[in-house]
Design an enzyme around this catalytic site. Structure first.
Site, mmCIF file in Angstrom:
data_model
loop_
_atom_site.group_PDB
_atom_site.id
_atom_site.type_symbol
_atom_site.label_atom_id
_atom_site.label_comp_id
_atom_site.label_asym_id
_atom_site.label_seq_id
_atom_site.Cartn_x
_atom_site.Cartn_y
_atom_site.Cartn_z
ATOM 1 N N ASP A 154 0.342 -1.082 0.014
ATOM 2 C CA ASP A 154 0.293 -0.020 0.021
ATOM 3 C C ASP A 154 1.116 1.531 0.050
ATOM 4 O O ASP A 154 2.344 0.874 -0.180
ATOM 5 C CB ASP A 154 -1.016 -0.206 1.323
ATOM 6 C CG ASP A 154 -1.950 0.621 1.135
ATOM 7 O OD1 ASP A 154 -2.206 1.271 0.109
ATOM 8 O OD2 ASP A 154 -2.974 0.154 1.555
ATOM 9 N N GLU A 187 -1.293 2.280 -4.541
ATOM 10 C CA GLU A 187 -1.046 3.580 -4.722
ATOM 11 C C GLU A 187 -2.215 4.207 -5.622
ATOM 12 O O GLU A 187 -2.524 5.358 -5.847
ATOM 13 C CB GLU A 187 0.146 4.217 -5.136
ATOM 14 C CG GLU A 187 1.270 3.352 -6.641
ATOM 15 C CD GLU A 187 0.106 4.516 -8.083
ATOM 16 O OE1 GLU A 187 -0.777 4.305 -8.351
ATOM 17 O OE2 GLU A 187 0.928 5.774 -8.030
ATOM 18 N N TRP A 188 -3.200 3.914 -5.857
ATOM 19 C CA TRP A 188 -4.474 3.910 -6.167
ATOM 20 C C TRP A 188 -4.793 4.745 -7.361
ATOM 21 O O TRP A 188 -5.451 5.533 -7.672
ATOM 22 C CB TRP A 188 -4.732 4.573 -5.336
ATOM 23 C CG TRP A 188 -4.648 4.312 -3.483
ATOM 24 C CD1 TRP A 188 -5.246 2.958 -3.252
ATOM 25 C CD2 TRP A 188 -4.268 5.035 -2.718
ATOM 26 N NE1 TRP A 188 -4.801 2.851 -1.636
ATOM 27 C CE2 TRP A 188 -3.890 3.963 -1.671
ATOM 28 C CE3 TRP A 188 -3.479 6.150 -2.386
ATOM 29 C CZ2 TRP A 188 -3.429 4.547 -0.067
ATOM 30 C CZ3 TRP A 188 -2.935 5.949 -1.349
ATOM 31 C CH2 TRP A 188 -2.527 5.336 -0.130
ATOM 32 N N GLY A 189 -3.436 4.234 -8.050
ATOM 33 C CA GLY A 189 -3.369 5.681 -9.730
ATOM 34 C C GLY A 189 -3.260 7.002 -9.541
ATOM 35 O O GLY A 189 -3.021 7.626 -10.166
ATOM 36 N N ASP A 209 -9.941 3.120 -3.381
ATOM 37 C CA ASP A 209 -11.411 1.888 -2.637
ATOM 38 C C ASP A 209 -12.014 1.934 -3.623
ATOM 39 O O ASP A 209 -13.181 2.589 -4.044
ATOM 40 C CB ASP A 209 -11.018 2.157 -1.431
ATOM 41 C CG ASP A 209 -9.633 1.490 -0.888
ATOM 42 O OD1 ASP A 209 -9.000 1.736 -1.722
ATOM 43 O OD2 ASP A 209 -9.951 1.536 0.126
HETATM 44 C C1 GLA Z 1 -6.185 1.317 1.441
HETATM 45 C C2 GLA Z 1 -5.867 0.200 0.237
HETATM 46 C C3 GLA Z 1 -7.375 -0.896 0.846
HETATM 47 C C4 GLA Z 1 -6.679 -1.424 2.104
HETATM 48 C C5 GLA Z 1 -6.530 0.054 3.010
HETATM 49 C C6 GLA Z 1 -6.455 -1.021 4.115
HETATM 50 O O1 GLA Z 1 -6.737 1.743 1.295
HETATM 51 O O2 GLA Z 1 -6.464 0.828 -1.372
HETATM 52 O O3 GLA Z 1 -7.560 -1.722 0.005
HETATM 53 O O4 GLA Z 1 -6.246 -1.813 1.941
HETATM 54 O O5 GLA Z 1 -6.000 0.646 3.052
HETATM 55 O O6 GLA Z 1 -6.271 -0.444 5.810
#
Ligand code: GLA
Length: 395
Positions: A154, A187-189, A209
């Site tokens: 993450d 890293e969510w893009g 997410d």
């Molecule tokens: C981030 C990630 C999620 C999950 C949470 C856990 O938000 O994007 O997929 O792993 O952390 O805290």
């Protein structure tokens, strides 16, 4: 300027006619030649993880048929770790994991499954547990010694760090760990990972997410589909884990979610409570015809190829046998007819055979196009194969 459909056609031409562009360097760890499939604790359980829970979920994955349908990686997400010991070794929560993580990995392996774990590239995980910064080599070795097969890393608490540099550190640490380990970047893009992550990881998140609701699922679909040309065997865009079975969407919506993830060659990481799933959830997640689309060895990510009327879309994915997987997606609030033209899905033939992958029925042979009534917030998922080559024209 290109119209919206012009853009769609241009995308279709680049995918179906010229193929995808190839990034200069690709991670070559030999893993994830098809999109990873498995289960992850986060979407349903959040921080409420324990040895007993993971064992029970592994049992259910094995006994429900999910394992045999391809769901192999059982991944504990955040909150399994509490501290580092005097030597810097990461320590699991001893109340929740009394036998330690290695014993849990052994249990999961004995079920014929693989075992995955979560960490964070920064100082702390998103839930405030110890991160891996400065301990990359040590953590990769620890995970390998426990029998870890998959690591999700993450990006919380990483301010001032450069994503591609930190993720490359962990890639190298895994490569020297002595164990083949799938590497999942999360890293969510936020740092355009589609530009550099194919050289570093097997999959990388492209979005925030997912939430267990229709607008969130569609938002992740639309964002993830912007980067279709970089996906290939060993390197996948990740629009986040599945919400199928978590209760926030209807079964039609979950069928659409699952179909579209398969069309996008997305990782299929289930995120529900497998122990208590409904027959409908089980049927969605173990639909082998849809899973075969996701796992097709050609490894192309499908794209949006048409939207003749607003919210009525045609998505298509080229498959190794020359056929196309097609999802007719109705994003609108009323049932509607959606038509897929053979040319638009990339089949330049007069006629094609059509199979419905949710009804598990052959629909017959059709000329030029196929149309079906699609429920609101639902899909019709098809496999369309050329029936015969176009006859040569003489003049
Ligand atoms: C981030 C990630 C999620 C999950 C949470 C856990 O938000 O994007 O997929 O792993 O952390 O805290």
């Amino acid at each position: 300027m290109l119209s919206r459909l012009g853009i769609i056609s241009a995308l279709a031409v680049s995918l179906f006619t010229f193929g995808a562009s190839t990034p200069a360097v690709l991670l070559d760890n030999g893993l994830a030649r098809t999109p990873p499939m498995g289960w992850n604790s986060w979407n349903h359980f959040g921080c409420d993880v324990s040895e007993q829970l993971i064992e029970q979920e592994a049992d259910a994955i094995a006994s429900s048929g999910m394992r045999d349908a391809g769901y192999h990686y059982v991944v504990i997400d955040d909150c399994w770790q509490t501290a580092r010991d005097a030597h810097g070794v990461i320590v699991a929560d001893s109340a929740r994991f009394p036998h330690g993580i290695k014993a849990l990995a052994d249990y999961v392996h004995a079920k014929g499954l693989k075992f995955g774990i979560y960490t964070d590239a920064g100082t702390k995980t998103c839930q405030g547990r110890p991160g891996t910064l400065g301990h990359e080599v040590q953590d990769a070795r620890t995970y390998a010694s426990w029998g870890v097969d998959y690591v999700k890393e993450d990006w919380c608490n990483a301010s001032g760090l450069v994503a591609r540099v930190q993720y490359a550190k962990f890639r190298d640490a895994l490569a020297h760990s002595g164990r083949p380990i799938v590497f999942s970047l999360c890293e969510w893009g936020s740092n355009q990972p589609w530009e550099w992550a194919p050289a570093i990881g097997n999959l990388w998140r492209t979005t925030d997410d997912i939430g267990d609701n229709w607008p969130s699922m569609l938002s992740n679909l639309d964002q993830n589909s912007q980067h279709s040309t970089v996906a290939r065997p060993g390197a996948w865009n990740d629009p986040d884990m599945l919400e199928v079975g978590n209760g926030g969407m209807t079964d039609d919506e979950y069928r659409a979610h699952f179909s579209l993830w398969a069309i996008m060659a997305a990782p299929l990481m289930a995120g529900h409570d497998v122990r208590t799933m409904s027959p409908a959830t089980r049927e969605i997640l173990t639909n082998r015809e849809v899973i075969a689309v996701d796992q097709d060895p050609l490894g192309k990510q499908g794209i949006l190829v048409g939207e003749d009327k607003s919210e009525l879309q045609v998505w298509a994915k080229p498959l190794a046998d020359g056929s196309r997987a097609v999802a007719l997606l109705n994003r609108s609030s009323a049932a509607a007819k959606i038509t897929a033209s053979l040319a638009r899905i990339g089949l330049h033939v007069d006629s094609a055979t059509v199979r419905d992958l949710w009804a598990h029925e052959d629909r017959g042979t059709f000329r030029r196009e196929y149309a079906a009534e699609v429920p609101s917030h639902g899909v019709i998922m098809l496999r369309i194969a050329p029936a015969k080559a176009r006859a040569a024209t003489t003049s």
